[in-house]
Design a protein around this motif. Structure first.
Motif, PDB file in Angstrom:
ATOM      1  N   ALA A  90       2.025   1.395  -9.844  1.00 52.31           N
ATOM      2  CA  ALA A  90       1.781   0.101 -10.679  1.00 52.31           C
ATOM      3  C   ALA A  90       2.797  -0.973 -10.551  1.00 52.31           C
ATOM      4  O   ALA A  90       2.611  -2.306 -10.838  1.00 52.31           O
ATOM      5  N   SER A  91       3.889  -0.182 -10.348  1.00 51.76           N
ATOM      6  CA  SER A  91       5.297  -1.136 -10.468  1.00 51.76           C
ATOM      7  C   SER A  91       5.552  -1.786  -9.336  1.00 51.76           C
ATOM      8  O   SER A  91       6.641  -2.923  -9.090  1.00 51.76           O
ATOM      9  N   ILE A  92       4.806  -1.613  -8.195  1.00 53.02           N
ATOM     10  CA  ILE A  92       4.809  -2.290  -6.859  1.00 53.02           C
ATOM     11  C   ILE A  92       3.678  -3.607  -6.760  1.00 53.02           C
ATOM     12  O   ILE A  92       2.590  -3.310  -6.988  1.00 53.02           O
ATOM     13  N   PRO A  93       4.301  -4.898  -6.815  1.00 58.04           N
ATOM     14  CA  PRO A  93       3.184  -5.954  -7.023  1.00 58.04           C
ATOM     15  C   PRO A  93       2.140  -6.048  -5.827  1.00 58.04           C
ATOM     16  O   PRO A  93       0.969  -6.526  -6.115  1.00 58.04           O
ATOM     17  N   ALA A  94       2.547  -5.401  -4.736  1.00 61.05           N
ATOM     18  CA  ALA A  94       1.637  -5.647  -3.518  1.00 61.05           C
ATOM     19  C   ALA A  94       0.381  -4.569  -3.617  1.00 61.05           C
ATOM     20  O   ALA A  94      -0.525  -4.507  -2.854  1.00 61.05           O
ATOM     21  N   VAL A  95       0.648  -3.571  -4.576  1.00 62.06           N
ATOM     22  CA  VAL A  95      -0.327  -2.542  -4.670  1.00 62.06           C
ATOM     23  C   VAL A  95      -1.504  -3.063  -5.474  1.00 62.06           C
ATOM     24  O   VAL A  95      -1.281  -3.683  -6.646  1.00 62.06           O
ATOM     25  N   VAL A  96      -2.667  -3.165  -4.872  1.00 58.37           N
ATOM     26  CA  VAL A  96      -3.860  -3.748  -5.621  1.00 58.37           C
ATOM     27  C   VAL A  96      -4.833  -2.755  -5.931  1.00 58.37           C
ATOM     28  O   VAL A  96      -5.702  -3.111  -6.634  1.00 58.37           O
ATOM     29  N   GLU A  97      -4.833  -1.503  -5.470  1.00 62.82           N
ATOM     30  CA  GLU A  97      -5.832  -0.353  -5.764  1.00 62.82           C
ATOM     31  C   GLU A  97      -5.228   0.973  -5.453  1.00 62.82           C
ATOM     32  O   GLU A  97      -4.544   1.067  -4.512  1.00 62.82           O
ATOM     33  N   VAL A  98      -5.449   1.833  -6.419  1.00 66.98           N
ATOM     34  CA  VAL A  98      -4.967   3.338  -6.121  1.00 66.98           C
ATOM     35  C   VAL A  98      -6.082   4.244  -6.416  1.00 66.98           C
ATOM     36  O   VAL A  98      -6.592   4.109  -7.614  1.00 66.98           O
ATOM     37  N   LEU A  99      -6.576   4.928  -5.505  1.00 68.60           N
ATOM     38  CA  LEU A  99      -7.372   6.079  -5.866  1.00 68.60           C
ATOM     39  C   LEU A  99      -6.921   7.303  -5.601  1.00 68.60           C
ATOM     40  O   LEU A  99      -6.021   7.834  -4.687  1.00 68.60           O
ATOM     41  N   ASP A 100      -7.294   8.280  -6.979  1.00 67.83           N
ATOM     42  CA  ASP A 100      -6.893   9.710  -6.777  1.00 67.83           C
ATOM     43  C   ASP A 100      -7.958  10.455  -6.123  1.00 67.83           C
ATOM     44  O   ASP A 100      -9.161  10.387  -6.728  1.00 67.83           O
ATOM     45  N   ARG A 110      -4.028   1.025  -1.917  1.00 66.63           N
ATOM     46  CA  ARG A 110      -4.361  -0.439  -0.847  1.00 66.63           C
ATOM     47  C   ARG A 110      -3.266  -1.214  -1.525  1.00 66.63           C
ATOM     48  O   ARG A 110      -3.077  -1.451  -2.651  1.00 66.63           O
ATOM     49  N   VAL A 111      -2.801  -2.080  -0.355  1.00 64.41           N
ATOM     50  CA  VAL A 111      -1.786  -2.858  -0.486  1.00 64.41           C
ATOM     51  C   VAL A 111      -2.071  -4.298   0.374  1.00 64.41           C
ATOM     52  O   VAL A 111      -2.643  -4.025   1.283  1.00 64.41           O
ATOM     53  N   LYS A 112      -1.428  -5.321  -0.034  1.00 57.81           N
ATOM     54  CA  LYS A 112      -1.760  -6.449   0.537  1.00 57.81           C
ATOM     55  C   LYS A 112      -0.443  -7.393   0.228  1.00 57.81           C
ATOM     56  O   LYS A 112       0.353  -7.311  -0.694  1.00 57.81           O
ATOM     57  N   GLY A 113      -0.148  -8.218   1.400  1.00 57.03           N
ATOM     58  CA  GLY A 113       0.781  -9.170   1.123  1.00 57.03           C
ATOM     59  C   GLY A 113       0.551 -10.341   2.084  1.00 57.03           C
ATOM     60  O   GLY A 113      -0.565 -10.695   2.770  1.00 57.03           O
ATOM     61  N   ARG A 114       1.512 -11.375   2.037  1.00 54.00           N
ATOM     62  CA  ARG A 114       1.335 -12.572   2.675  1.00 54.00           C
ATOM     63  C   ARG A 114       2.136 -12.589   4.087  1.00 54.00           C
ATOM     64  O   ARG A 114       1.270 -13.289   5.122  1.00 54.00           O
ATOM     65  N   THR A 115       2.642 -11.580   4.307  1.00 56.69           N
ATOM     66  CA  THR A 115       3.368 -11.550   5.686  1.00 56.69           C
ATOM     67  C   THR A 115       3.373  -9.826   5.768  1.00 56.69           C
ATOM     68  O   THR A 115       3.375  -8.977   4.969  1.00 56.69           O
ATOM     69  N   GLN A 116       3.784  -9.612   7.302  1.00 57.52           N
ATOM     70  CA  GLN A 116       3.906  -8.157   7.729  1.00 57.52           C
ATOM     71  C   GLN A 116       5.001  -7.743   6.802  1.00 57.52           C
ATOM     72  O   GLN A 116       5.041  -6.529   6.648  1.00 57.52           O
ATOM     73  N   ALA A 117       6.027  -8.517   6.855  1.00 59.74           N
ATOM     74  CA  ALA A 117       7.247  -7.979   5.989  1.00 59.74           C
ATOM     75  C   ALA A 117       7.191  -7.415   4.631  1.00 59.74           C
ATOM     76  O   ALA A 117       7.719  -6.675   4.223  1.00 59.74           O
ATOM     77  N   GLU A 118       6.187  -8.180   3.853  1.00 60.05           N
ATOM     78  CA  GLU A 118       5.872  -8.069   2.516  1.00 60.05           C
ATOM     79  C   GLU A 118       5.258  -6.477   2.693  1.00 60.05           C
ATOM     80  O   GLU A 118       5.352  -5.645   1.598  1.00 60.05           O
ATOM     81  N   ALA A 122       6.248  -3.008   0.670  1.00 62.18           N
ATOM     82  CA  ALA A 122       5.885  -2.181  -0.128  1.00 62.18           C
ATOM     83  C   ALA A 122       5.686  -0.733   0.296  1.00 62.18           C
ATOM     84  O   ALA A 122       5.706  -0.012  -0.348  1.00 62.18           O
ATOM     85  N   VAL A 123       5.328  -0.654   1.406  1.00 61.28           N
ATOM     86  CA  VAL A 123       5.149   0.739   2.227  1.00 61.28           C
ATOM     87  C   VAL A 123       6.347   1.660   1.800  1.00 61.28           C
ATOM     88  O   VAL A 123       6.362   2.737   1.538  1.00 61.28           O
ATOM     89  N   GLN A 124       7.642   0.737   2.003  1.00 61.45           N
ATOM     90  CA  GLN A 124       8.848   1.428   1.863  1.00 61.45           C
ATOM     91  C   GLN A 124       9.016   1.888   0.326  1.00 61.45           C
ATOM     92  O   GLN A 124       9.652   3.012   0.057  1.00 61.45           O
ATOM     93  N   LEU A 125       8.659   0.897  -0.507  1.00 58.31           N
ATOM     94  CA  LEU A 125       8.739   1.342  -1.883  1.00 58.31           C
ATOM     95  C   LEU A 125       8.039   2.413  -2.370  1.00 58.31           C
ATOM     96  O   LEU A 125       8.367   3.395  -3.147  1.00 58.31           O
ATOM     97  N   ILE A 126       6.714   2.554  -1.602  1.00 59.73           N
ATOM     98  CA  ILE A 126       5.818   3.867  -1.966  1.00 59.73           C
ATOM     99  C   ILE A 126       6.526   5.068  -1.424  1.00 59.73           C
ATOM    100  O   ILE A 126       6.656   5.977  -2.229  1.00 59.73           O
TER     101      ILE A 126
END
Length: 147
Positions: A90-100, A110-118, A122-126
């Motif tokens: 939840a602390s990662i802004p690009a995360v829009v949905e989490v399913l257990d 599920r993550v989303k971003g404006r650019t591939q770099a974003e 997000a993936v690195q933070l996860i």
């Protein structure tokens, strides 16, 4: 649906709304054999009981400004503290949905971003969240169906 106090007519109304959330109560009533007023009363009851929790608009991701979407499958250590892990997501802004999930994958994120770099960030933070043992990321190329 009976355990939620719904009858088969409520179920038909809900299925019609899933197909077209903009259908008028008059059109719904015609489809299920009720008056618009009867459909209105049923909808108010389903909203009040939490069966219908809201209405939404789905935008084209490119118009939304976040055309990059990915699914990240996350595996965690057996002794991971689930609430702490979920707060991390939840602390990662690009995360829009989490399913257990049940099975070989612990979480689908599920993550989303404006650019591939974003998306990459997000993936690195996860990946760095305490308790994560492995991840597998898939870029979403296009949505084929959503109901």
């Amino acid at each position: 649906m009976r355990n939620r106090g719904l009858d088969s007519t409520d179920g038909r109304i809900l299925r019609l709304l899933v197909e077209n959330a903009r259908a008028s109560f008059r059109d719904l009533g015609e489809a299920v054999g009720l008056s618009a007023q009867a459909v209105t009363q049923r909808m108010r009851r389903m909203e009040a009981s939490g069966v219908v929790r809201g209405y939404t608009v789905l935008l084209d991701p490119e118009l939304e400004g976040t055309p990059w979407h990915a699914v990240v499958h996350v595996n965690t250590a057996i002794d991971v503290d689930a609430p702490t892990m979920e707060e991390g997501f939840a602390s990662i802004p690009a995360v829009v949905e989490v399913l257990d999930l049940a099975g070989t994958i612990d979480y689908e994120v599920r993550v989303k971003g404006r650019t591939q770099a974003e998306l990459y960030e997000a993936v690195q933070l996860i990946r760095l969240l305490p308790g994560v043992t492995s991840i597998e990321t898939r870029i979403i190329m296009r949505r084929v169906l959503k109901r």
